[in-house]
Design a protein around this motif. Structure first.
Motif, mmCIF file in Angstrom:
data_model
loop_
_atom_site.group_PDB
_atom_site.id
_atom_site.type_symbol
_atom_site.label_atom_id
_atom_site.label_comp_id
_atom_site.label_asym_id
_atom_site.label_seq_id
_atom_site.Cartn_x
_atom_site.Cartn_y
_atom_site.Cartn_z
ATOM 1 N N ALA A 539 9.491 5.572 8.160
ATOM 2 C CA ALA A 539 10.604 4.771 7.639
ATOM 3 C C ALA A 539 11.490 4.252 8.760
ATOM 4 N N ALA A 540 11.521 4.969 9.900
ATOM 5 C CA ALA A 540 12.332 4.524 11.031
ATOM 6 C C ALA A 540 11.547 3.657 12.007
ATOM 7 N N SER A 541 10.231 3.536 11.781
ATOM 8 C CA SER A 541 9.395 2.778 12.706
ATOM 9 C C SER A 541 9.524 1.277 12.442
ATOM 10 N N PRO A 542 9.654 0.466 13.478
ATOM 11 C CA PRO A 542 9.743 -0.980 13.267
ATOM 12 C C PRO A 542 8.422 -1.615 12.849
ATOM 13 N N ARG A 543 7.280 -0.945 13.066
ATOM 14 C CA ARG A 543 5.975 -1.489 12.684
ATOM 15 C C ARG A 543 5.494 -0.802 11.414
ATOM 16 N N THR A 544 5.152 -1.621 10.424
ATOM 17 C CA THR A 544 4.912 -1.097 9.082
ATOM 18 C C THR A 544 3.582 -0.386 8.906
ATOM 19 N N TYR A 545 2.615 -0.553 9.831
ATOM 20 C CA TYR A 545 1.339 0.146 9.666
ATOM 21 C C TYR A 545 1.537 1.654 9.632
ATOM 22 N N ALA A 546 2.692 2.136 10.075
ATOM 23 C CA ALA A 546 2.972 3.574 10.095
ATOM 24 C C ALA A 546 2.872 4.186 8.705
ATOM 25 N N PHE A 547 3.112 3.379 7.654
ATOM 26 C CA PHE A 547 3.067 3.916 6.291
ATOM 27 C C PHE A 547 1.662 4.279 5.842
ATOM 28 N N LEU A 548 0.625 3.892 6.601
ATOM 29 C CA LEU A 548 -0.736 4.308 6.260
ATOM 30 C C LEU A 548 -0.899 5.826 6.340
ATOM 31 N N ALA A 549 0.005 6.488 7.061
ATOM 32 C CA ALA A 549 -0.056 7.953 7.148
ATOM 33 C C ALA A 549 0.185 8.600 5.793
ATOM 34 N N LEU A 550 0.860 7.889 4.882
ATOM 35 C CA LEU A 550 1.216 8.449 3.580
ATOM 36 C C LEU A 550 0.014 8.522 2.642
ATOM 37 N N LEU A 551 -1.112 7.874 3.009
ATOM 38 C CA LEU A 551 -2.298 7.906 2.157
ATOM 39 C C LEU A 551 -2.897 9.306 2.080
ATOM 40 N N GLY A 552 -2.755 10.086 3.158
ATOM 41 C CA GLY A 552 -3.317 11.428 3.176
ATOM 42 C C GLY A 552 -4.789 11.494 3.520
ATOM 43 N N LEU A 727 5.460 -2.037 -1.300
ATOM 44 C CA LEU A 727 6.139 -2.553 -0.112
ATOM 45 C C LEU A 727 6.149 -1.533 1.014
ATOM 46 N N TRP A 728 6.039 -2.069 2.225
ATOM 47 C CA TRP A 728 6.249 -1.292 3.435
ATOM 48 C C TRP A 728 7.499 -1.832 4.124
ATOM 49 N N PRO A 729 8.653 -1.244 3.918
ATOM 50 C CA PRO A 729 9.875 -1.725 4.590
ATOM 51 C C PRO A 729 10.047 -1.046 5.948
ATOM 52 N N GLY A 730 9.839 -1.792 7.031
ATOM 53 C CA GLY A 730 9.899 -1.230 8.372
ATOM 54 C C GLY A 730 11.308 -0.858 8.792
ATOM 55 N N GLY A 731 11.407 0.031 9.758
ATOM 56 C CA GLY A 731 12.696 0.460 10.283
ATOM 57 C C GLY A 731 13.363 -0.613 11.122
ATOM 58 N N GLU A 735 10.302 -5.603 10.429
ATOM 59 C CA GLU A 735 9.318 -6.319 9.621
ATOM 60 C C GLU A 735 9.159 -5.626 8.278
ATOM 61 N N ILE A 736 8.664 -6.385 7.340
ATOM 62 C CA ILE A 736 8.345 -5.884 6.011
ATOM 63 C C ILE A 736 6.948 -6.371 5.679
ATOM 64 N N SER A 737 6.200 -5.562 4.938
ATOM 65 C CA SER A 737 4.823 -5.922 4.637
ATOM 66 C C SER A 737 4.420 -5.289 3.318
ATOM 67 N N ILE A 738 3.187 -5.542 2.898
ATOM 68 C CA ILE A 738 2.644 -4.937 1.687
ATOM 69 C C ILE A 738 1.296 -4.322 2.001
#
Length: 855
Positions: A539-552, A727-731, A735-738
């Motif tokens: 959530a604090a990362s400026p690059r949204t690909y970081a949210f792929l970690a939430l897939l498990g 949505l992937w709301p970057g820190g 950037e914001i992405s989906i």
């Protein structure tokens, strides 16, 4: 049972051959005394040393001609001074350290790449030079073995008693090569690379130049032999070439010990007026003139070149990464530090000059001299291990190396006025001191793994110094009193014994510490707590690909403080990080290295998938190959609007859905459970309609736990949900992405455009600077004939592979939003590992081998 790696087996064989060489030397030189060697050293004629230096210069000039001829062969023009620098530096390092594929070749490649040469060009130059090298050896050996054959000692148990049959075979091979240069017109194809057989004039030039190089190298040693020795140059040449190839095949760095033992074995005793001691002296001098002196000159030349390069910002890499340090500097400093440690250990194993000791005794008390000798040897073994830390850019290694080098200078003067040794260490200190910026890693020294190559190199230096010490003092009878004998002149053997025990104890302690340290954690699916922790960092990362970690579906490797992580998947030997490290910028460089070390402990291949340009220098530091995968589209959101002539088509698509009653909203994660059944129904219908299955790793898949963690963008038509995107709301509002974007069969035409436009307007209103549209695979790859093979192949698939994947259509669809295209890369091992890595990544994305073949 785990298979033994070829690299580890090669390293063990190198150590075995070195130990065998030491045993042979001890056997052949059992009557020789160390004092005789020192006496012979003092009698070396100055004119002979000058002659040896002159032929060393000629030999290295011939080596630069290897690369000049290779560039002529591939049709490239580069200024000769650049060719001379690259080839001289590369050969100086590979001649001294051995293993040219890991020493001189990467050094030449990095210099040539900075001057605009492609990887294909560099590969062809290296291969051409390698063939030239062996053509010269085969041609010159064939002539020497036929004219004056070398007698093969029975001790070697070879199937021939004389080298004459080998000489005949070698000349036949040269003849076959020359005939092939006349007759062969079609090029050979090797791994997609074409290699034409050189035309007869160039083929002849290869043989002549390389033969001249070998002859000059032999003349260096021949010039250092006493003039009273009754041996012809032709016969000596055959012995030299035989011993050199034995050293090369042993894989011992520089053929150290192996070359010397073969020379002693092959020299005919009836032609020598004295004992082999003079030959040993000549070979030590040969090492200094032909190997060590060029290595020092090469290190200084490279340092000067890098200073000029930094000032003028010459070359593509310098322009791309600004003032970042060239990646060859730590390698050079690691090598010189290792040599500094070897110098201190060899000095500690040999007697001091008596006249200097007497003069020193008038200034310093005996306990200081004894203690300085002891500490000098300990500093030497410390430098051997610190060289590994320098190669891995550790700040602690930098600080301790400066301390050890500075101490080495003091100890060298205080133990025997070894001013030559002190001056060499002082030069190393001066070269290292201003380079602190290159050593940025803050990790512990004890956490660094030892590679087989480093382990064997350290073992060779320790064994060699111990052998030299016992050889130097073999005339001293052993007694228990030696351990406690403290005298000025006759205490050299005692000082050596005490220091050797301490050095051996330190080396064994370090080795045992590394052997007994706990293994790295085995990869395992992340726990809910780990996913929660990764979600906070993402959530604090400026690059949204970081949210792929939430897939498990990927393992998560955290740093010690839990403030940064690497998410990765493992398929066979490939350990693939999805993107670069996630977390504060100051932690990312260290996480790259920590991930590499984790992979090394499991004997895997380190890979980083879809990484940006910003951190490419770190992956180069790790020795990885960079391959462009495609381009990522990012739409600037500052002032984004669909008004104006250029956005007419977007405005039309948006109005069409709006006129049909479509509405857009973003709901927070806590409101998602209430509509989860509708969202899951839309996802299932979308998968069934598209006749596809869920992917993973670099792409999201529908999972209720994953969907509940992020905001959801919804499109309703007449109050009925028809489309959604998470949505992937970057820190930092960067950037914001989906990720997932799915819709029903009866959704209005153009609903995806409507959703994208609304998301971009939403992101602009929320203050985000970019909207990330994701990758266009294989986009932007060059199809030129001089481009790398992967680039040409990828471009071909991009242009003609629409049957398998809508490459051009995807690029064209994203292009209508006027994005900024940024390249994305794969950093992974090169060579034969590369296609296997690609297959493993495809398996990870397809969530199994079946997913690679199915949609």
């Amino acid at each position: 049972m785990k298979k033994i790696q070829l690299s580890k087996l090669t390293s063990l064989l190198s150590l075995f051959f070195f130990a065998l060489a030491l045993w042979l030397l001890r056997r052949e030189l059992h009557d020789l005394k160390f004092k005789e060697i020192l006496t012979f050293f003092g009698k070396l004629p100055a004119d002979r040393v000058v002659m040896a230096i002159a032929f060393t210069v000629l030999s290295y000039l011939a080596l630069t001609a290897y690369d000049a001829l290779a560039l002529l062969y591939i049709g490239k023009r580069i200024a000769y001074w650049k060719v001379a620098l690259a080839s001289f530096a590369g050969y100086a390092f590979s001649n001294t350290l051995g293993m040219p594929l890991f020493t001189g070749t990467p050094l030449r490649a990095r210099l040539y790449s900075g001057w605009g040469m492609t990887a294909i060009d560099i590969t062809r130059v290296v291969l051409f030079s390698y063939i030239t090298f062996w053509l010269g050896f085969i041609g010159l050996s064939g002539a020497a073995f036929l004219l004056d054959p070398v007698a093969v000692p029975a001790l070697l148990h070879l199937p021939v008693a004389s080298a004459r049959p080998v000489g005949a075979l070698f000349l036949l091979l040269i003849l076959a090569f020359l005939v092939g240069s006349f007759l062969r017109r079609r090029p050979f194809v090797f791994k997609g690379l074409e290699f034409s057989v050189p035309r007869p004039p160039m083929a002849a030039a290869q043989i002549v130049i390389a033969a001249a190089d070998w002859a000059c190298a032999a003349t260096v040693l021949y010039a250092l032999l006493p003039p009273t020795w009754n041996i012809t140059f032709v016969h000596f040449l055959g012995i030299f070439l035989f011993a050199q190839v034995a050293g090369l095949l042993s894989h011992v760095p520089g053929g150290l010990g192996v070359f010397e033992s073969m020379m002693v074995l092959l020299m005919p005793p009836q032609q020598l007026p004295t004992s082999p001691s003079e030959l040993l002296v000549a070979m030590v001098a040969f090492r200094g003139v032909y190997y060590f002196l060029p290595l020092l000159i090469a290190a200084v030349s490279l340092g000067a070149h890098e200073i000029v390069r930094q000032r003028e910002q010459v070359g593509k890499i310098a322009r791309a990464f600004g003032g970042r340090a060239p990646d060859v500097v730590p390698q050079i400093l690691a090598v010189t530090t290792f040599l500094g440690g070897a110098i201190l250990l060899v000095s500690g194993a040999t007697p001091e000059v008596h006249s200097r000791l007497f003069w020193l005794n008038d200034i310093l008390p005996l306990p200081i001299i004894e203690f300085s000798h002891f500490l000098g040897s300990l500093a030497g073994v410390a430098l051997l291990f610190l060289a590994i830390g320098l190669q891995r850019r550790l700040d602690a290694a930098y600080q301790l190396t400066l301390l050890m080098l500075g101490g080495g200078v003091v100890f060298s003067l205080a133990k025997g006025l070894d001013w030559e040794e002190a001056l060499t260490l002082a030069l190393m200190f001066g070269a290292l001191a201003p380079c602190h910026r290159h050593f940025y890693r803050k990790t512990s020294l004890t956490a660094e793994p030892f590679t087989p190559g480093w382990s064997v190199a350290i073992a060779i230096v320790l064994l060699g110094s111990l052998w030299l010490g016992f050889f130097a003092y073999k005339n001293v009878d052993y007694s228990r009193e030696l351990w406690w004998q403290f005298t000025l002149v006759h205490g050299n053997a005692s000082r050596f014994l005490r220091a050797s025990v301490a050095v051996t104890a330190v080396a064994l302690f370090v080795a045992l510490r590394h052997l007994m340290r706990p293994a790295g954690p085995e990869p395992a699916p992340p726990t809910e707590g780990e996913i929660d922790q990764a979600a906070k960092i993402a959530a604090a990362s400026p690059r949204t690909y970081a949210f792929l970690a939430l897939l498990g579906d990927k393992e998560i490797f955290f740093n010690d403080t839990g403030s940064a992580f690497v998410m990765f998947g493992v398929e066979r030997r490939s350990w693939v990080s999805m993107g670069g490290p996630v977390g504060p910028e100051k932690e990312r460089a260290e996480m790259v290295w920590k991930f590499r070390e984790l992979v090394d402990r499991h004997d895997g291949w380190t890979c980083f998938y879809q990484v940006s340009e910003r951190m490419l220098h770190l992956y180069v530091d790790l020795g990885l190959t960079l391959v462009k995968l495609g381009e990522e589209a990012r739409v600037p959101l500052t002032g984004f609007t669909i008004e104006g002539r250029s956005r007419k088509k977007l405005r039309h698509a948006w109005r069409r859905c709006a006129d049909e009653g479509c509405t857009f909203e973003v709901i927070p994660p806590e409101e998602i459970p209430a509509i989860m059944p509708d969202v899951e129904r839309i996802s299932d219908d979308w998968l069934r309609t598209k006749n596809t299955r869920e992917k993973g790793f670099s792409l999201g898949f529908f999972d209720q736990g994953y969907m509940r963690r992020l905001p959801l963008a919804l499109v309703r038509k007449g109050g009925v949900l028809v489309a959604f995107a998470n949505l992937w709301p970057g820190g930092e509002h960067e950037e914001i992405s989906i990720d997932l974007m799915r819709h029903t069969v009866d959704a209005p035409l153009g609903v995806m455009d409507y959703l994208f436009i609304e998301l971009m307007l939403y992101g602009s209103q929320q203050g985000y600077r970019w909207f990330n549209l994701g990758m266009a695979p294989l986009a932007g790859l060059e199809a030129r004939s001089i481009a790398p093979l992967w680039s040409r192949l990828g471009s071909l698939v991009y242009r003609h592979g629409e049957h398998f994947y809508n490459f051009q259509g995807l690029r064209a669809y994203k292009d209508k939003y006027d994005p900024i295209w940024e390249p994305r890369y794969l950093a992974c091992p090169g060579g034969l590992a590369f296609p296997l890595v690609l297959a493993d990544i495809a398996t990870l994305i397809g969530r199994g081998f079946r997913g690679v073949l199915a949609k």
